[in-house]
Design a protein around this motif. Structure first.
Motif, PDB file in Angstrom:
ATOM      1  N   LYS A 210       3.470  11.924   3.279  1.00  0.00           N
ATOM      2  CA  LYS A 210       2.491  10.856   3.487  1.00  0.00           C
ATOM      3  C   LYS A 210       3.134   9.608   4.048  1.00  0.00           C
ATOM      4  CE  LYS A 210      -0.568  12.506  -0.190  1.00  0.00           C
ATOM      5  NZ  LYS A 210      -1.151  12.202  -1.512  1.00  0.00           N
ATOM      6  N   ALA A 211       4.353   9.315   3.591  1.00  0.00           N
ATOM      7  CA  ALA A 211       5.050   8.143   4.123  1.00  0.00           C
ATOM      8  C   ALA A 211       5.341   8.304   5.608  1.00  0.00           C
ATOM      9  CB  ALA A 211       6.337   7.906   3.337  1.00  0.00           C
TER      10      ALA A 211
ATOM     11  N   SER B 150       0.823  -1.212   0.000  1.00  0.00           N
ATOM     12  CA  SER B 150       0.000   0.000   0.000  1.00  0.00           C
ATOM     13  C   SER B 150       0.847   1.246   0.000  1.00  0.00           C
ATOM     14  CB  SER B 150      -0.936  -0.015   1.215  1.00  0.00           C
ATOM     15  OG  SER B 150      -0.180  -0.047   2.408  1.00  0.00           O
ATOM     16  N   THR B 151       1.966   1.199   0.738  1.00  0.00           N
ATOM     17  CA  THR B 151       2.864   2.357   0.756  1.00  0.00           C
ATOM     18  C   THR B 151       3.468   2.593  -0.601  1.00  0.00           C
ATOM     19  OG1 THR B 151       3.354   1.884   3.055  1.00  0.00           O
ATOM     20  CG2 THR B 151       4.845   3.372   1.910  1.00  0.00           C
TER      21      THR B 151
ATOM     22  N   LEU C 117       0.928   4.090  -2.855  1.00  0.00           N
ATOM     23  CA  LEU C 117       0.675   5.480  -2.521  1.00  0.00           C
ATOM     24  C   LEU C 117       1.750   6.394  -3.070  1.00  0.00           C
ATOM     25  CD1 LEU C 117      -1.054   7.546  -1.032  1.00  0.00           C
ATOM     26  CD2 LEU C 117       0.282   7.073   1.034  1.00  0.00           C
TER      27      LEU C 117
ATOM     28  N   ARG D 173      -0.340   2.686  16.456  1.00  0.00           N
ATOM     29  CA  ARG D 173      -1.260   1.547  16.573  1.00  0.00           C
ATOM     30  C   ARG D 173      -0.706   0.427  17.434  1.00  0.00           C
ATOM     31  NH1 ARG D 173      -1.903   2.252  10.772  1.00  0.00           N
ATOM     32  NH2 ARG D 173      -3.841   3.389  10.373  1.00  0.00           N
TER      33      ARG D 173
ATOM     34  N   GLN E 117       1.373   6.681  12.071  1.00  0.00           N
ATOM     35  CA  GLN E 117       0.149   5.970  12.415  1.00  0.00           C
ATOM     36  C   GLN E 117       0.434   4.512  12.761  1.00  0.00           C
ATOM     37  OE1 GLN E 117      -2.436   6.555   9.075  1.00  0.00           O
ATOM     38  NE2 GLN E 117      -2.944   8.698   9.640  1.00  0.00           N
ATOM     39  N   ALA E 118       1.393   3.918  12.055  1.00  0.00           N
ATOM     40  CA  ALA E 118       1.737   2.525  12.363  1.00  0.00           C
ATOM     41  C   ALA E 118       2.346   2.407  13.753  1.00  0.00           C
ATOM     42  CB  ALA E 118       2.693   1.987  11.300  1.00  0.00           C
TER      43      ALA E 118
ATOM     44  N   LEU F 164       3.646  10.139   7.661  1.00  0.00           N
ATOM     45  CA  LEU F 164       2.381  10.073   8.378  1.00  0.00           C
ATOM     46  C   LEU F 164       1.944   8.622   8.581  1.00  0.00           C
ATOM     47  CD1 LEU F 164      -0.052  11.488   9.638  1.00  0.00           C
ATOM     48  CD2 LEU F 164      -1.067  11.660   7.348  1.00  0.00           C
ATOM     49  N   MET F 165       2.114   7.816   7.563  1.00  0.00           N
ATOM     50  CA  MET F 165       1.742   6.420   7.686  1.00  0.00           C
ATOM     51  C   MET F 165       2.626   5.685   8.691  1.00  0.00           C
ATOM     52  SD  MET F 165       0.895   5.451   3.700  1.00  0.00           S
ATOM     53  CE  MET F 165       0.431   3.787   4.157  1.00  0.00           C
ATOM     54  N   GLN F 166       3.925   6.038   8.705  1.00  0.00           N
ATOM     55  CA  GLN F 166       4.814   5.424   9.691  1.00  0.00           C
ATOM     56  C   GLN F 166       4.413   5.836  11.112  1.00  0.00           C
ATOM     57  OE1 GLN F 166       8.818   6.413   8.694  1.00  0.00           O
ATOM     58  NE2 GLN F 166       8.833   5.256   6.751  1.00  0.00           N
TER      59      GLN F 166
END
Length: 577
Positions: free
Chosen positions: A21-22, A3-4, A7, A32, A28-29, A24-26
């Motif tokens: 964005k990368a 998905s990354t 994106l 979690r 969020q990961a 931000l996703m890191q």
């Protein structure tokens, strides 16, 4: 990772946006992860506490006021040094260079700087000429020249001992060729006298002379001097007798101040400084008189002048018939020559002798002219009050005033008499008394709500209340909504025959549950769901194990999960209807 990659490979996105964005996703990961989620409330609380302390530190800074904004650099350095040495937080603005202090210390800082004679710098008169633009008109040039002269005169007057600042205003009329239309120049001077000081007549006269002689054609009567209290210091020429009375009054005040200082200097070491109050009244005679005395001494005489005169004449005796020519006597030479030796001729001659003498005597006398002193002290009255010890309370509740020892009173009386030059023939008097002094600040207590600490405490309490409202009213609800999802009223719904556990942030049952000693979290959750933890095997299963079981069921038996969700949705719809 797929998905990354997809994106980042989207068309039309820039490298910076993809990188953001990368990241931000890191992030969020990372958030979690269970450990991060468990520590997130503590992290948020610590962050909020740090921000609150920073906000408190910013709000707790006292308000600052600009003390002076256009001080010369030398005065700025000296003012900062004086204020810092006096315990006042003074700072200079980096952008404007203004000297600022806290609002509480504003008036005290101005008094301290005024005591030190600051600000002392004044603009230079030459700056009015150096800043003159090219092509200035004649009127502008004349105004600049007058301004330069005013500034220079103000600086000269400010150099006087009791003057801290001075401003000079000149009214110079335009020159005209008609003598009748000529108006005399005038000047007004404003002087700021140092606190606790006064200008005498000599200084005022010197200021008037300085200004009148600096401007051509200006008379002394056209110069007026005013101080910061609005008093006119310069006086027009008045009656000489009134000026003489002012001088006499000033001389009398100086004599009284001299005697008063003598008394305080002698008695202060005995009773302590501040425990002596003395007043002296001097009666003086300013009558001007001349005494001339003339004394004669009859027994003493001195020759003043002497004059002596002697007259002598010789001649022959007349012989013969009177009236005849032949009877004329011969000349003296012939008579001397005719005699044998001249002796016979001298025997017949006639001799006349006249003597006159005058002698003047001066009688001794003494002429004496005496001019007594203009200011003669005729009488001195001295009143001295000493501080007596505080009184004691009597048995009936009355206050008995204290008294000084008799030896102290006797010595003080003798010292006062010696200080004023006491003369009983002159009618001098000394009054010595000892009484307790009244403290004017004893009953003038400041109300507690006017104290400085009340305002400071109120400001701190208001800051704490604002911070508490922000944390409890805004931050805490946001954290609760971020960490805990709300639970629907049907929290007791089951999935696959097992109850769905409730989370802490949702809507809890109205009944309170008491946690017993040694009771596990699974047992508490089972009790909240209304399940007996003893007869139900699911009560011993942890929440994480139930979640893992549900995930496995969704992968292996999706039909049953869909049927369960359908049943839950139908139950919710039926409840809503």
């Amino acid at each position: 990772m797929d998905s990354t990659t997809n994106l980042l490979a989207q068309p039309g996105s820039t490298a910076v946006a993809n990188r953001g964005k990368a990241y931000l996703m890191q992030f969020q990961a990372i958030t979690r992860q269970p450990a991060i989620r468990r520590a997130l409330p503590a992290i948020v609380m610590v962050t909020v506490a740090v921000l609150g302390l920073a906000l408190y530190a910013i709000l707790s800074q006292p308000a600052r006021l600009a003390l002076y904004s256009d001080l010369p650099e030398a005065d700025k350095a000296r003012a900062v040094e004086v204020l810092n040495s006096s315990g006042i937080d003074a700072s200079l603005d980096k952008s404007t260079g203004a000297l600022s202090v806290t609002e509480v210390d504003y008036h005290r800082a101005r008094m301290i700087l005024a005591t030190e004679g600051l600000p002392a710098g004044t603009p230079d008169g030459m700056s009015a000429l150096t800043d003159m633009p090219m092509g200035a008109s004649r009127s502008v040039e004349a105004a600049r020249l007058r301004r330069m002269q005013e500034l220079d005169l103000g600086q000269s007057i400010a150099e006087f001992q009791n003057v801290t600042a001075a401003r000079v205003h000149l009214a110079l009329p335009e020159q005209t060729a008609f003598i009748r239309d000529t108006k005399p120049p005038r000047a007004s001077i404003f002087v700021q006298v140092a606190p606790g000081r006064a200008m005498d007549e000599g200084q005022v006269s010197a200021i008037v002379s300085l200004v009148s002689t600096s401007v051509p054609g200006m008379a002394r009567s056209n110069v007026s001097v005013v101080d910061q209290n609005g008093r006119l210091l310069s006086r027009e020429a008045s009656d000489p007798l009134s000026e003489l009375n002012d001088q006499q009054l000033a001389h009398r005040k100086r004599m009284e101040a001299l005697y008063r200082e003598r008394i305080e200097a002698l008695l202060s070491p005995i009773v302590g400084p501040g425990n002596v109050a003395a007043e002296v009244t001097v009666d003086m005679d300013f009558t001007r008189s001349e005494i001339t005395s003339e004394q004669y001494q009859p027994n003493g005489s001195v020759i003043r002048s002497e004059q002596a005169m002697t007259q002598q004449s010789n001649g022959m005796l007349a012989k013969g018939i009177p009236g005849a020519v032949s009877n004329s006597p011969p000349s003296e030479t012939d008579m001397v020559a005719e005699g044998p030796d001249g002796a016979a001729a001298k025997a017949d001659t006639q001799q006349n002798v006249t003597s006159n003498s005058t002698r003047n005597y001066e009688v001794s006398r003494i002429v004496e002219t005496t001019t007594p002193s203009m200011a003669q002290i005729t009488r001195i009255h001295a009143a001295v009050l000493l501080r007596a010890p505080s009184g004691t309370m009597a048995e009936d509740g009355s206050l008995v005033p204290g008294e000084l020892p008799a030896s102290v009173m006797t010595d003080a009386n003798a010292l006062v008499r010696s200080a004023i030059g006491f003369q009983i023939e002159r009618g001098d008097s000394v009054t010595l008394s000892a009484q307790p002094f009244v403290n004017p600040f004893e009953n003038a207590a400041t109300p507690w709500y006017k104290e400085a600490w009340v305002a400071t405490a109120g400001r701190y309490i208001a800051q704490i209340l604002v911070l508490a409202i922000i944390v409890l009213g805004l931050v805490r609800p946001i954290i609760d909504r971020m960490l805990f999802s709300p639970v629907s009223p049907g929290a007791g719904s089951t999935l696959m025959g097992a109850p769905i556990p409730m989370q802490n942030g949702g809507s809890l049952p109205s009944d309170a549950i008491e946690v017993g000693p040694g009771e596990t979290l699974a047992e508490v959750r089972a009790r909240l769901d209304g399940v007996d933890p003893v007869g139900n095997p699911w009560a011993q299963v942890s929440y994480e194990e139930k979640l893992s079981l549900i995930r496995e069921l969704t992968k292996t038996d999706s039909d049953r999960i869909a049927t369960a969700f359908k049943a839950m949705i139908e139950d919710d719809n039926s409840q809503l209807k």
